[in-house]
Design an enzyme around this catalytic site. Sequence first.
Site, PDB file in Angstrom:
ATOM      1  CG  HIS A 114      -2.095  -0.950   1.089  1.00  0.00           C
ATOM      2  ND1 HIS A 114      -2.566  -1.429  -0.116  1.00  0.00           N
ATOM      3  CD2 HIS A 114      -2.892  -1.517   2.053  1.00  0.00           C
ATOM      4  CE1 HIS A 114      -3.592  -2.235   0.103  1.00  0.00           C
ATOM      5  NE2 HIS A 114      -3.804  -2.313   1.397  1.00  0.00           N
ATOM      6  CG  HIS A 189      -8.242   0.098   2.246  1.00  0.00           C
ATOM      7  ND1 HIS A 189      -9.016  -0.616   3.140  1.00  0.00           N
ATOM      8  CD2 HIS A 189      -7.255  -0.731   1.864  1.00  0.00           C
ATOM      9  CE1 HIS A 189      -8.504  -1.817   3.301  1.00  0.00           C
ATOM     10  NE2 HIS A 189      -7.432  -1.922   2.523  1.00  0.00           N
ATOM     11  CD  GLU A 326      -9.038  -2.486  -0.840  1.00  0.00           C
ATOM     12  OE1 GLU A 326      -7.894  -2.006  -1.017  1.00  0.00           O
ATOM     13  OE2 GLU A 326      -9.236  -3.509  -0.151  1.00  0.00           O
TER      14      GLU A 326
END
Length: 366
Positions: A114, A189, A326
């Site tokens: 991420h 997210h 997502e």
Amino acid sequence: MIGSPASAIVNVQTNNKKAQVITLRNTNGLVARFSIYGARWLDMFVPDRNGCFEDVLLGFSELSGYERASEQYYGAIVGRVCGRIKNAHFSIGEESYDLEANDIYGKPKFNHLHGGFLGFHNRFWNGSVKQNEKGEETVVFTCLSKDGEGGYPGNLSISVSYTLTNDNSIEMVCKAVTDKVTPINVTNHAFFNLSGVQKNVDILSHSLRLCSSQIIDCDDDLLPTGNLISVTGTVLDFRESRQISDALSTDYLGIKQQKGFSLAYALYHEKDCSPAAELYDKDSGRKLSIYTNQPSLQVYTGYLMDGSDVGKGNVPYYANTGIALETQGYPDAVHWKCFPSVLLDVGEEYFQYTKYKFSIDDCISL
């Protein structure tokens, strides 16, 4: 006209610095709140079939809660590259790049996750608010990710806008340009619970429909193998609306000890107006339809949540308290030529569009 956009911006104190919180409203009474910390989507108040407005996003009552949470990504923009990059390393042509190894799942600090420690989720963005000719309000976040940050090449200028429309949608647009070829794969997210996040009920009775017949196969460390696997005839086939709990009755593929799953679905787009995903709560009648230009959808039911994060209304967040949907490019695409490329070239513009449409639907049956 809803009101002055400037009045929607409020300064609040976090653990580190003052941060702006922005509130958007539409003509139907829906309210969405965002923060410059992580360009986060904090709250989304939508009505049920009886007209009762409730917040449907997991998160915290105070902004400082996002900074100290064990789950770092509630509602945040994730990047430069969301998901995992194997061995925290990739190459572009003859140039090799080492990224921050921050993945705490599987083999600790072995892979990149991420965007790294100071990815987009952990930054304070610049924020502004504007209105269009319909009176719809938009918040625009911008930031510069400098060459070498997290190990990524190129100075990347990125903007993320959220518009609360009068058809009860949040339209998210992400744009970026770079001065050096670099990978970019951005997502939001947010964790959704259409029952209302302060009711302390899980999402296992929600029904889910996905515009996908294949998942992107991953190993035990959630890293792609380069293969796509058909879900036909399995508990993971959500082409027809099915209750999420049905998928937890087996150890098939990514099901984790009957606690939940984190799976990347390869999307196919039957037509431009077809939603990539639909989430429905039969008790409230709330429905979420997601439209996107992205080729995959990561579906994560939060099975790693252990109650250590205590969110809005003092509700502890355990596995399946919410579901993340997502929209993104294929995971770890920098290592797979058979996947759609996530490289952004100089002179090109990255463009990610996702629409989250909220409605009431009493016609769906399981």
